[in-house]
Design an enzyme around this catalytic site. Structure first.
Site, PDB file in Angstrom:
ATOM      1  N   HIS A  88     -31.399  67.061  -9.858  1.00  0.00           N
ATOM      2  CA  HIS A  88     -31.207  67.010 -11.314  1.00  0.00           C
ATOM      3  C   HIS A  88     -30.218  68.063 -11.792  1.00  0.00           C
ATOM      4  O   HIS A  88     -29.922  69.026 -11.079  1.00  0.00           O
ATOM      5  CB  HIS A  88     -32.544  67.217 -12.033  1.00  0.00           C
ATOM      6  CG  HIS A  88     -33.406  65.987 -12.059  1.00  0.00           C
ATOM      7  ND1 HIS A  88     -34.246  65.647 -11.028  1.00  0.00           N
ATOM      8  CD2 HIS A  88     -33.547  65.015 -13.000  1.00  0.00           C
ATOM      9  CE1 HIS A  88     -34.868  64.517 -11.323  1.00  0.00           C
ATOM     10  NE2 HIS A  88     -34.467  64.109 -12.510  1.00  0.00           N
ATOM     11  N   LYS A  90     -32.870  71.311 -16.384  1.00  0.00           N
ATOM     12  CA  LYS A  90     -34.213  70.712 -16.349  1.00  0.00           C
ATOM     13  C   LYS A  90     -35.274  71.805 -16.229  1.00  0.00           C
ATOM     14  O   LYS A  90     -35.157  72.709 -15.402  1.00  0.00           O
ATOM     15  CB  LYS A  90     -34.306  69.731 -15.178  1.00  0.00           C
ATOM     16  CG  LYS A  90     -35.638  69.012 -15.116  1.00  0.00           C
ATOM     17  CD  LYS A  90     -35.589  67.800 -14.195  1.00  0.00           C
ATOM     18  CE  LYS A  90     -36.943  67.124 -14.074  1.00  0.00           C
ATOM     19  NZ  LYS A  90     -37.511  66.736 -15.373  1.00  0.00           N
TER      20      LYS A  90
HETATM   21  N1  LIG Z   1     -38.756  59.363 -18.710  1.00  0.00           N
HETATM   22  C1  LIG Z   1     -37.432  59.422 -18.577  1.00  0.00           C
HETATM   23  O1  LIG Z   1     -36.757  58.432 -18.239  1.00  0.00           O
HETATM   24  C2  LIG Z   1     -36.738  60.714 -18.855  1.00  0.00           C
HETATM   25  C3  LIG Z   1     -37.482  61.813 -19.124  1.00  0.00           C
HETATM   26  N2  LIG Z   1     -36.881  63.006 -19.426  1.00  0.00           N
HETATM   27  C4  LIG Z   1     -37.757  64.086 -19.787  1.00  0.00           C
HETATM   28  O2  LIG Z   1     -37.685  64.279 -21.186  1.00  0.00           O
HETATM   29  C5  LIG Z   1     -37.924  65.641 -21.517  1.00  0.00           C
HETATM   30  C6  LIG Z   1     -36.775  66.145 -22.378  1.00  0.00           C
HETATM   31  O3  LIG Z   1     -35.589  66.142 -21.620  1.00  0.00           O
HETATM   32  P1  LIG Z   1     -34.191  66.544 -22.295  1.00  0.00           P
HETATM   33  O4  LIG Z   1     -33.900  65.661 -23.444  1.00  0.00           O
HETATM   34  O5  LIG Z   1     -33.220  66.630 -21.188  1.00  0.00           O
HETATM   35  O6  LIG Z   1     -34.551  68.016 -22.807  1.00  0.00           O
HETATM   36  P2  LIG Z   1     -33.853  68.851 -23.995  1.00  0.00           P
HETATM   37  O7  LIG Z   1     -34.261  70.269 -23.774  1.00  0.00           O
HETATM   38  O8  LIG Z   1     -32.402  68.514 -24.064  1.00  0.00           O
HETATM   39  O9  LIG Z   1     -34.534  68.273 -25.308  1.00  0.00           O
HETATM   40  C7  LIG Z   1     -35.829  68.566 -25.715  1.00  0.00           C
HETATM   41  C8  LIG Z   1     -35.781  68.804 -27.215  1.00  0.00           C
HETATM   42  O10 LIG Z   1     -37.123  68.881 -27.687  1.00  0.00           O
HETATM   43  C9  LIG Z   1     -37.222  70.048 -28.488  1.00  0.00           C
HETATM   44  N3  LIG Z   1     -38.615  70.485 -28.505  1.00  0.00           N
HETATM   45  C10 LIG Z   1     -39.264  71.315 -27.667  1.00  0.00           C
HETATM   46  N4  LIG Z   1     -40.550  71.421 -28.037  1.00  0.00           N
HETATM   47  C11 LIG Z   1     -40.711  70.657 -29.135  1.00  0.00           C
HETATM   48  C12 LIG Z   1     -41.804  70.352 -29.982  1.00  0.00           C
HETATM   49  N5  LIG Z   1     -43.021  70.880 -29.767  1.00  0.00           N
HETATM   50  N6  LIG Z   1     -41.606  69.508 -31.021  1.00  0.00           N
HETATM   51  C13 LIG Z   1     -40.398  68.989 -31.262  1.00  0.00           C
HETATM   52  N7  LIG Z   1     -39.322  69.219 -30.490  1.00  0.00           N
HETATM   53  C14 LIG Z   1     -39.476  70.045 -29.446  1.00  0.00           C
HETATM   54  C15 LIG Z   1     -36.257  71.025 -27.860  1.00  0.00           C
HETATM   55  O11 LIG Z   1     -35.937  72.075 -28.749  1.00  0.00           O
HETATM   56  P3  LIG Z   1     -35.490  73.531 -28.121  1.00  0.00           P
HETATM   57  O12 LIG Z   1     -34.297  73.241 -27.264  1.00  0.00           O
HETATM   58  O13 LIG Z   1     -35.209  74.349 -29.331  1.00  0.00           O
HETATM   59  O14 LIG Z   1     -36.664  73.988 -27.322  1.00  0.00           O
HETATM   60  C16 LIG Z   1     -35.085  70.108 -27.586  1.00  0.00           C
HETATM   61  O15 LIG Z   1     -34.265  69.918 -28.714  1.00  0.00           O
HETATM   62  C17 LIG Z   1     -38.078  66.363 -20.173  1.00  0.00           C
HETATM   63  O16 LIG Z   1     -39.452  66.469 -19.868  1.00  0.00           O
HETATM   64  C18 LIG Z   1     -37.403  65.431 -19.188  1.00  0.00           C
HETATM   65  O17 LIG Z   1     -37.906  65.554 -17.896  1.00  0.00           O
HETATM   66  C19 LIG Z   1     -35.530  63.127 -19.440  1.00  0.00           C
HETATM   67  C20 LIG Z   1     -34.724  62.063 -19.143  1.00  0.00           C
HETATM   68  C21 LIG Z   1     -35.271  60.753 -18.837  1.00  0.00           C
HETATM   69  O1  LIG Z   2     -35.129  65.945 -16.989  1.00  0.00           O
HETATM   70  C1  LIG Z   2     -34.480  64.906 -16.723  1.00  0.00           C
HETATM   71  O2  LIG Z   2     -33.262  64.810 -16.874  1.00  0.00           O
HETATM   72  C2  LIG Z   2     -35.220  63.747 -16.228  1.00  0.00           C
HETATM   73  N1  LIG Z   2     -36.515  63.797 -16.248  1.00  0.00           N
HETATM   74  C3  LIG Z   2     -37.397  62.771 -15.823  1.00  0.00           C
HETATM   75  C4  LIG Z   2     -38.235  63.254 -14.658  1.00  0.00           C
HETATM   76  O3  LIG Z   2     -38.730  64.392 -14.691  1.00  0.00           O
HETATM   77  O4  LIG Z   2     -38.417  62.487 -13.712  1.00  0.00           O
HETATM   78  C5  LIG Z   2     -36.704  61.452 -15.579  1.00  0.00           C
HETATM   79  C6  LIG Z   2     -35.334  61.575 -14.986  1.00  0.00           C
HETATM   80  O5  LIG Z   2     -35.457  62.012 -13.684  1.00  0.00           O
HETATM   81  C7  LIG Z   2     -34.487  62.543 -15.804  1.00  0.00           C
END
Ligand SMILES: NC(=O)C1=CN([C@@H]2O[C@H](COP(=O)(O)OP(=O)(O)OC[C@H]3O[C@@H](n4cnc5c(N)ncnc54)[C@H](OP(=O)(O)O)[C@@H]3O)[C@@H](O)[C@H]2O)C=CC1
Ligand SMILES: O=C(O)C1=N[C@H](C(=O)O)C[C@H](O)C1
Length: 249
Positions: free
Chosen positions: A134, A138
């Site tokens: 990744h 992350k």
């Molecule tokens: N299921 C899937 O297909 C995928 C899952 N993911 C997962 O999604 C999650 C987010 O990933 P990603 O978008 O890259 O992360 P980011 O850090 O880019 O985005 C997360 C956002 O959520 C905010 N945040 C944190 N805590 C809170 C809260 N309590 N309430 C509201 N907002 C909050 C953060 O703010 P701040 O930065 O200020 O903390 C940030 O803006 C991860 O767990 C990742 O593994 C990601 C990609 C695909």
């Molecule tokens: O953090 C990410 O980027 C992603 N998170 C998810 C995970 O923890 O598996 C899904 C994907 O791999 C991207």
């Protein structure tokens, strides 16, 4: 009928993409966006029907509890939903007639297929290990996808009566063999230039099989997110993964 959608984590890498695609969809209306520091009550104030969560493993459980308490369907992409949290959520949903939450470890269609193919292959091989790779921003390791893949492989291996794979390691003070999830070794790579990638390596005498999936862009997750948003309103209870809405079950 238009579905009223809210997004938690709306300023993040995933949340901002979700806001964009929801805004572009004719049958969806983006009614509320919440990020760190914002008031989560704006989701219920805006009368959101479905909320998508892409926040952080440390906040997702509380967020989903809020949604269930306020009768809002949830689509959860955030990693780190433990078995205990999922069991508690299932119980809460049993008492919330008609309400649905989908927890999806990976919304990429190819990633769903990779997990399915790995589970299908698992019983034919002595050894299996997972390498997830990744972007370096992350927060958690191993990834939710790798954890789910290991669980599915572990279930398939036990159903086939297979024990641990061959491994003579007796000395590994620095955990070079990686994490062990349901008996499967998982190795996490964090590297600039990557988005989200995973290899499942399977081996037996004289051969290996490698199943690999690559998300090169977060656009790869969006069709799955939209499918979940449209499906969850008619799927009461807890749904794990996209498999059932893709007719893979
Ligand atoms: N299921 C899937 O297909 C995928 C899952 N993911 C997962 O999604 C999650 C987010 O990933 P990603 O978008 O890259 O992360 P980011 O850090 O880019 O985005 C997360 C956002 O959520 C905010 N945040 C944190 N805590 C809170 C809260 N309590 N309430 C509201 N907002 C909050 C953060 O703010 P701040 O930065 O200020 O903390 C940030 O803006 C991860 O767990 C990742 O593994 C990601 C990609 C695909
Ligand atoms: O953090 C990410 O980027 C992603 N998170 C998810 C995970 O923890 O598996 C899904 C994907 O791999 C991207």
């Amino acid at each position: 009928m238009t579905i009223r959608v809210g997004v938690l984590g709306s300023r993040g890498r995933m949340g901002s993409e979700v806001c964009r695609v929801v805004g572009e969809a004719d049958d969806l209306e983006l009614v509320a966006t919440v990020d760190e520091g914002d008031d989560i009550a704006s989701l219920s104030d805006a009368d959101a029907q479905v909320v998508v969560d892409f926040t952080h493993p440390s906040s997702v459980a509380d967020n989903v509890r809020f949604l269930v308490e306020h009768g809002i369907h949830g689509v959860v992409g955030t990693s780190g939903m433990t078995t205990e949290v999922l069991d508690d959520l299932r119980t809460r949903l049993d008492g919330a007639a008609g309400l649905g939450v989908m927890v999806v470890p990976n919304f990429g269609i190819g990633a769903v297929l990779m997990m399915r193919f790995a589970a299908q292959a698992a019983r034919f091989y002595d050894s299996v290990e997972i390498v997830e790779l990744h972007h370096p921003n992350k927060a958690d390791a191993p990834s939710g996808t790798a954890t789910r893949t290991a669980q599915l492989i572990g279930e398939a291996r036990s159903a086939a009566g297979l024990g641990p794979g061959p491994d003579a390691t007796t000395h590994d003070p620095d955990h070079a063999r990686g994490a062990t999830v349901d008996g499967v070794h998982v190795h996490a790579v964090r590297m600039a230039g990557l988005v989200a990638h995973q290899e499942v390596l399977l081996g037996s005498a004289g051969e290996t099989l490698t199943i690999r999936h690559d998300s090169f862009d977060r656009a790869s997750f969006m069709p799955g997110v939209l499918l979940a948003v449209r499906s969850v309103v008619s799927r009461p209870g807890l749904t794990i993964g996209l498999e059932s809405v893709l007719d893979l079950d």
